[in-house]
Design a protein around this motif. Structure first.
Motif, PDB file in Angstrom:
ATOM      1  N   ALA A 297       3.045  13.488  -4.735  1.00  0.00           N
ATOM      2  CA  ALA A 297       2.882  12.043  -4.519  1.00  0.00           C
ATOM      3  C   ALA A 297       2.551  11.743  -3.065  1.00  0.00           C
ATOM      4  CB  ALA A 297       4.153  11.314  -4.944  1.00  0.00           C
ATOM      5  N   ASN A 298       3.212  12.420  -2.142  1.00  0.00           N
ATOM      6  CA  ASN A 298       2.967  12.178  -0.722  1.00  0.00           C
ATOM      7  C   ASN A 298       1.578  12.659  -0.299  1.00  0.00           C
ATOM      8  OD1 ASN A 298       5.422  10.928  -0.199  1.00  0.00           O
ATOM      9  ND2 ASN A 298       6.464  12.852   0.283  1.00  0.00           N
ATOM     10  N   ALA A 299       1.105  13.746  -0.920  1.00  0.00           N
ATOM     11  CA  ALA A 299      -0.260  14.203  -0.626  1.00  0.00           C
ATOM     12  C   ALA A 299      -1.269  13.128  -1.018  1.00  0.00           C
ATOM     13  CB  ALA A 299      -0.548  15.506  -1.372  1.00  0.00           C
ATOM     14  N   LEU A 300      -1.023  12.470  -2.151  1.00  0.00           N
ATOM     15  CA  LEU A 300      -1.921  11.401  -2.575  1.00  0.00           C
ATOM     16  C   LEU A 300      -1.745  10.166  -1.693  1.00  0.00           C
ATOM     17  CD1 LEU A 300      -4.007  11.454  -4.812  1.00  0.00           C
ATOM     18  CD2 LEU A 300      -2.400  10.221  -6.277  1.00  0.00           C
ATOM     19  N   ALA A 301      -0.521   9.910  -1.234  1.00  0.00           N
ATOM     20  CA  ALA A 301      -0.269   8.762  -0.351  1.00  0.00           C
ATOM     21  C   ALA A 301      -1.087   8.867   0.929  1.00  0.00           C
ATOM     22  CB  ALA A 301       1.217   8.669  -0.019  1.00  0.00           C
ATOM     23  N   ARG A 302      -1.302  10.080   1.394  1.00  0.00           N
ATOM     24  CA  ARG A 302      -2.094  10.250   2.624  1.00  0.00           C
ATOM     25  C   ARG A 302      -3.558   9.870   2.393  1.00  0.00           C
ATOM     26  NH1 ARG A 302       1.832  14.405   3.223  1.00  0.00           N
ATOM     27  NH2 ARG A 302       0.611  15.980   2.121  1.00  0.00           N
ATOM     28  N   ARG A 303      -3.996   9.902   1.146  1.00  0.00           N
ATOM     29  CA  ARG A 303      -5.340   9.427   0.814  1.00  0.00           C
ATOM     30  C   ARG A 303      -5.359   7.916   0.591  1.00  0.00           C
ATOM     31  NH1 ARG A 303      -9.745  13.133   0.905  1.00  0.00           N
ATOM     32  NH2 ARG A 303      -8.813  15.215   0.940  1.00  0.00           N
ATOM     33  N   LEU A 304      -4.241   7.386   0.124  1.00  0.00           N
ATOM     34  CA  LEU A 304      -4.148   5.946  -0.098  1.00  0.00           C
ATOM     35  C   LEU A 304      -4.140   5.179   1.213  1.00  0.00           C
ATOM     36  CD1 LEU A 304      -1.433   5.956  -2.927  1.00  0.00           C
ATOM     37  CD2 LEU A 304      -3.840   5.381  -3.201  1.00  0.00           C
ATOM     38  N   ASP A 305      -3.556   5.778   2.226  1.00  0.00           N
ATOM     39  CA  ASP A 305      -3.467   5.114   3.531  1.00  0.00           C
ATOM     40  C   ASP A 305      -3.575   6.182   4.622  1.00  0.00           C
ATOM     41  OD1 ASP A 305      -3.011   3.509   5.690  1.00  0.00           O
ATOM     42  OD2 ASP A 305      -1.001   2.859   5.099  1.00  0.00           O
ATOM     43  N   PRO A 306      -4.800   6.622   4.919  1.00  0.00           N
ATOM     44  CA  PRO A 306      -4.981   7.733   5.868  1.00  0.00           C
ATOM     45  C   PRO A 306      -4.414   7.458   7.259  1.00  0.00           C
ATOM     46  CG  PRO A 306      -7.016   7.290   4.665  1.00  0.00           C
ATOM     47  CD  PRO A 306      -6.083   6.157   4.376  1.00  0.00           C
ATOM     48  N   GLU A 307      -4.409   6.200   7.692  1.00  0.00           N
ATOM     49  CA  GLU A 307      -3.987   5.888   9.061  1.00  0.00           C
ATOM     50  C   GLU A 307      -2.476   5.884   9.222  1.00  0.00           C
ATOM     51  OE1 GLU A 307      -5.806   2.318  10.384  1.00  0.00           O
ATOM     52  OE2 GLU A 307      -7.861   3.073  10.165  1.00  0.00           O
ATOM     53  N   ALA A 308      -1.752   5.318   8.260  1.00  0.00           N
ATOM     54  CA  ALA A 308      -0.296   5.228   8.387  1.00  0.00           C
ATOM     55  C   ALA A 308       0.360   5.361   7.016  1.00  0.00           C
ATOM     56  CB  ALA A 308       0.091   3.904   9.038  1.00  0.00           C
ATOM     57  N   PRO A 309       0.281   6.554   6.412  1.00  0.00           N
ATOM     58  CA  PRO A 309       0.857   6.715   5.072  1.00  0.00           C
ATOM     59  C   PRO A 309       2.382   6.582   5.083  1.00  0.00           C
ATOM     60  CG  PRO A 309       0.223   8.847   5.971  1.00  0.00           C
ATOM     61  CD  PRO A 309      -0.300   7.810   6.919  1.00  0.00           C
ATOM     62  N   ARG A 310       2.918   5.925   4.055  1.00  0.00           N
ATOM     63  CA  ARG A 310       4.368   5.836   3.884  1.00  0.00           C
ATOM     64  C   ARG A 310       4.773   6.920   2.897  1.00  0.00           C
ATOM     65  NH1 ARG A 310       2.739   0.790   2.909  1.00  0.00           N
ATOM     66  NH2 ARG A 310       3.452   0.886   0.748  1.00  0.00           N
ATOM     67  N   GLU A 311       5.343   7.982   3.415  1.00  0.00           N
ATOM     68  CA  GLU A 311       5.723   9.093   2.558  1.00  0.00           C
ATOM     69  C   GLU A 311       7.159   8.913   2.077  1.00  0.00           C
ATOM     70  OE1 GLU A 311       4.798  12.923   4.078  1.00  0.00           O
ATOM     71  OE2 GLU A 311       2.764  12.370   4.680  1.00  0.00           O
ATOM     72  N   ARG A 519      -4.503   5.041  -7.160  1.00  0.00           N
ATOM     73  CA  ARG A 519      -3.183   4.408  -7.258  1.00  0.00           C
ATOM     74  C   ARG A 519      -2.600   4.581  -8.665  1.00  0.00           C
ATOM     75  NH1 ARG A 519      -5.788   0.352  -3.853  1.00  0.00           N
ATOM     76  NH2 ARG A 519      -6.152  -1.028  -5.646  1.00  0.00           N
ATOM     77  N   LEU A 520      -3.469   4.566  -9.682  1.00  0.00           N
ATOM     78  CA  LEU A 520      -2.983   4.832 -11.037  1.00  0.00           C
ATOM     79  C   LEU A 520      -2.328   6.210 -11.124  1.00  0.00           C
ATOM     80  CD1 LEU A 520      -5.822   3.491 -13.368  1.00  0.00           C
ATOM     81  CD2 LEU A 520      -3.458   2.712 -13.328  1.00  0.00           C
ATOM     82  N   LEU A 521      -2.990   7.203 -10.562  1.00  0.00           N
ATOM     83  CA  LEU A 521      -2.430   8.549 -10.591  1.00  0.00           C
ATOM     84  C   LEU A 521      -1.120   8.593  -9.811  1.00  0.00           C
ATOM     85  CD1 LEU A 521      -2.532  11.485 -11.370  1.00  0.00           C
ATOM     86  CD2 LEU A 521      -4.084  11.912  -9.450  1.00  0.00           C
ATOM     87  N   TYR A 522      -1.064   7.896  -8.689  1.00  0.00           N
ATOM     88  CA  TYR A 522       0.174   7.834  -7.900  1.00  0.00           C
ATOM     89  C   TYR A 522       1.314   7.266  -8.745  1.00  0.00           C
ATOM     90  CZ  TYR A 522       3.306   6.695  -3.996  1.00  0.00           C
ATOM     91  OH  TYR A 522       4.390   6.599  -3.148  1.00  0.00           O
ATOM     92  N   VAL A 523       1.019   6.201  -9.505  1.00  0.00           N
ATOM     93  CA  VAL A 523       2.023   5.628 -10.394  1.00  0.00           C
ATOM     94  C   VAL A 523       2.470   6.669 -11.418  1.00  0.00           C
ATOM     95  CG1 VAL A 523       2.373   3.957 -12.269  1.00  0.00           C
ATOM     96  CG2 VAL A 523       1.359   3.219 -10.105  1.00  0.00           C
ATOM     97  N   GLY A 524       1.509   7.397 -12.001  1.00  0.00           N
ATOM     98  CA  GLY A 524       1.861   8.419 -12.981  1.00  0.00           C
ATOM     99  C   GLY A 524       2.752   9.502 -12.402  1.00  0.00           C
ATOM    100  N   LEU A 525       2.407  10.000 -11.244  1.00  0.00           N
ATOM    101  CA  LEU A 525       3.205  11.052 -10.602  1.00  0.00           C
ATOM    102  C   LEU A 525       4.635  10.604 -10.368  1.00  0.00           C
ATOM    103  CD1 LEU A 525       0.646  12.175  -7.853  1.00  0.00           C
ATOM    104  CD2 LEU A 525       1.216  13.457  -9.928  1.00  0.00           C
ATOM    105  N   THR A 526       4.788   9.390  -9.887  1.00  0.00           N
ATOM    106  CA  THR A 526       6.115   8.921  -9.464  1.00  0.00           C
ATOM    107  C   THR A 526       6.949   8.396 -10.625  1.00  0.00           C
ATOM    108  OG1 THR A 526       5.128   6.785  -8.850  1.00  0.00           O
ATOM    109  CG2 THR A 526       5.413   8.425  -7.102  1.00  0.00           C
ATOM    110  N   ARG A 527       6.472   8.556 -11.877  1.00  0.00           N
ATOM    111  CA  ARG A 527       7.329   8.247 -13.030  1.00  0.00           C
ATOM    112  C   ARG A 527       8.273   9.409 -13.326  1.00  0.00           C
ATOM    113  NH1 ARG A 527       7.351   3.767 -12.015  1.00  0.00           N
ATOM    114  NH2 ARG A 527       6.162   4.500 -10.237  1.00  0.00           N
ATOM    115  N   ALA A 528       7.978  10.612 -12.827  1.00  0.00           N
ATOM    116  CA  ALA A 528       8.689  11.829 -13.222  1.00  0.00           C
ATOM    117  C   ALA A 528       9.956  12.038 -12.395  1.00  0.00           C
ATOM    118  CB  ALA A 528       7.775  13.037 -13.078  1.00  0.00           C
ATOM    119  N   ARG A 529      11.045  12.335 -13.074  1.00  0.00           N
ATOM    120  CA  ARG A 529      12.288  12.686 -12.383  1.00  0.00           C
ATOM    121  C   ARG A 529      12.345  14.197 -12.094  1.00  0.00           C
ATOM    122  NH1 ARG A 529      14.963   9.831 -16.782  1.00  0.00           N
ATOM    123  NH2 ARG A 529      15.233   7.626 -16.276  1.00  0.00           N
TER     124      ARG A 529
END
Length: 577
Positions: A297-311, A519-529
């Motif tokens: 999820a954090n790897a994808l977050a760096r693509r969602l916000d390259p300048e200041a990703p919230r990991e 962002r859809l994929l990010y949502v999918g990833l972060t559904r998993a426990r």
């Protein structure tokens, strides 16, 4: 007499960032709450702190959510903290309550009755369209009207306002439907859900005394899921506030996935420009997923916000690596997922209800419905099962009427009457689903006719109902789209069909915004426990989704048959660079 709330008690159990947010009881506040970081806990404790500290009486607080379920949960959590009297509603419920209270008093007009669904009004208009557009699902036409109304676009401005937006039918025809819908709705004296918001805005703008009365009623506002706000909802919030700034908004721009309704992350990310001096709190401690899931999820977050990703920071102990695997065909992929679900349930003890298969469009449920039914695995389809979707539902109803006619001629005739157009790639996702469903129905009929020479349409319908009979209401494996999965979480999540053209989605002339697809994929990833499975096939000319490489996952072609590499074994774990 009720025991007064203790200011310190309502802060117990919060982490540092959550406590900081809860203590900001006045002025504009924005809470950037990542997936699984406890945003509902934070806003309920913040409201409780507003009451306990004496900043606001509970009856002066309006908390707005996007679903009735979320509003109910908010009230329940506040009650558990000893807070009663807060008005927690959806945007539409709040607008309707205010209209019922103030509309007739200030306008002198009766409030129109609420239209339950747009389909009865749209239906006659759709049937008057030229072929093949009259078979476009009514839901798509309704969605397009909602797209316009949420952006405050009247029928007269519709065509000029389209820009690069592609309607489900040609723009001139869609304009005709939209204009006819508004005319027929007004003639019937009805109000749709978008009208609720629009009339509430109009009431506050045109009648200052009504605005004053409402602002006397509510002094502080909390808005959940603020990344999903559209222009109409933003205008209503502005009307509620007037020149005040006691508002707290909560959201995650990484989970903005409803742009088709008019939602824009700009309202969340631009909150500081709207309210200079607004205080910002970031929630990043994740209480849901294992560190291994969050790595992706954090790897994808760096693509969602390259300048200041919230990991996201994991608070759970480590687990197994997410499995990422290619298969030679979609059939092999479906079979492997079916085997993995059985293994998780029987060997690892994961309840079926805690397993989810998440896909991009509704059409993808059918393969899993059929596979799970054949394997006697109970399932539930949250977006409409195969036989409940528009194409198959209409076809089955028609085939019942035909009764004893031969299978293939009957099914072929019905499918083509319903607008089946093989070889034509639709532009809209719903129509892609409907065409795929009709094609699948024909394939099933062909197989049934070959196995049962001389069988009739009635027997085929019975076979269909047996074949897709394992669905249980509220029980079994969850089959759902990314959009439907938002806000949910599961012990095990499967994300199949991760191929280019599916995610990011493309159909006909329509190409989805890659940022929103990410962002859809990010949502999918972060559904998993605990368990996460990412799969794709190399069938035909398909290529893996480019998002897999963005997460550092190897996507080379298979060297051996997929079925010999079970998903739940260590040999299939993701390789994260």
């Amino acid at each position: 007499m009720a025991t007064p709330l203790d200011v310190l008690d309502v802060l117990v159990g919060l982490n540092h960032a959550q406590r900081e947010a809860a203590c900001l009881t006045r002025g504009p506040v924005v809470i950037l709450a990542g997936a699984g970081t406890g945003k509902t806990t934070t806003i309920t404790h913040r409201i409780a702190h507003q009451v306990a500290s004496g900043a606001f009486a509970p009856e002066r607080i309006l908390a707005v959510t996007f679903t009735t379920k979320a509003a109910s949960e908010l009230r329940e959590r506040l009650a558990a903290l000893g807070v009663g009297g807060v008005d927690a509603r959806t945007f539409h419920s709040a607008a309707l309550a205010q209209l019922q209270w103030l509309w007739s008093r200030y306008t002198g007009e009766p409030l129109p009755e609420v239209l339950d669904h747009k389909a009865p009004v749209i239906g006659p208009l759709a049937r008057s369209l030229p072929m093949p557009y009259r078979f476009v699902p009514r839901r798509e036409l309704a969605g397009e009207i909602e797209w316009a109304k949420n952006r405050r676009i009247e029928p007269g401005r519709y065509i000029d306002a389209l820009d690069d937006h592609t309607p489900p039918i040609p723009a001139d025809l869609m304009h005709r439907v939209y204009e006819g819908y508004e005319r027929r709705k007004r003639a019937a004296g009805r109000l749709d859900f978008e009208d609720m918001l629009a009339l509430a805005v109009r009431l506050l703008v045109d009648h200052p005394d009504a605005a004053h009365q409402l602002r006397q009623r509510f002094h502080a506002f909390t808005v959940d899921e603020f990344q999903d706000v559209n222009p109409l909802q933003a205008a209503l919030l502005d009307g509620w506030l007037g020149d005040r700034d006691d508002v707290c908004v909560v959201g995650d721009d990484y989970q903005t996935i409803y742009s088709f309704t008019g939602a824009s992350p700009g309202y969340l990310t631009g909150f500081g420009r709207r309210f200079p001096g607004a205080r910002v709190v970031r929630l990043t401690d994740n209480y849901r997923s294992t560190p291994q899931v969050l790595t992706l999820a954090n790897a994808l977050a760096r693509r969602l916000d390259p300048e200041a990703p919230r990991e996201l920071r994991a608070t759970r102990e480590g687990g197994g690596q997410p499995a990422a695997q290619a298969f030679s065909t979609e059939g092999a992929e479906t079979a492997a997922i079916t085997d993995a679900v059985r293994q998780l349930h029987h060997d690892a003890g994961v309840p079926l209800e805690q397993i989810a298969v998440i896909y991009r469009i509704n059409a993808r449920s059918e393969a899993f419905e059929e596979a799970f039914a054949a394997a006697a695995i109970a399932y539930q389809v949250r977006d409409g099962a195969f036989l409940a979707r528009p194409g198959p539902r209409a076809a089955v109803a028609a085939l019942r009427r035909l009764g004893g006619e031969p299978v293939m001629p009957a099914v072929s005739s019905v499918a083509h009457r319903l607008g089946y157009t093989p070889g034509v790639i639709p532009d809209a996702a719903d129509e892609v689903t409907r065409q795929a469903d009709l094609a699948r129905l024909l394939a099933l009929a062909d197989g049934y006719a070959g196995a049962h020479p001389g069988a009739d349409a009635r027997g085929f319908v019975d076979e269909l109902e047996d074949r897709f009979s394992v669905e249980r209401d509220g029980r079994g494996v969850n089959l759902l789209t990314y959009h439907r999965a938002k806000g949910l979480e599961f012990d095990a999540v499967f994300l199949p069909r991760l191929v280019d053209g599916e995610l990011p989605f493309r159909a006909g002339r329509s190409k989805a915004d890659p940022d929103e697809e990410r962002r859809l994929l990010y949502v999918g990833l972060t559904r998993a426990r605990h368990h996460l499975f990412l799969t794709w096939s190399r069938e035909g000319r398909t290529t893996p989704s480019p998002f897999l490489a963005e997460m550092g996952l190897a996507t080379e072609r298979l060297k051996r048959p997929a079925r010999k590499r079970p998903l739940t074994r260590g040999t299939a774990t993701a390789r994260v660079r």
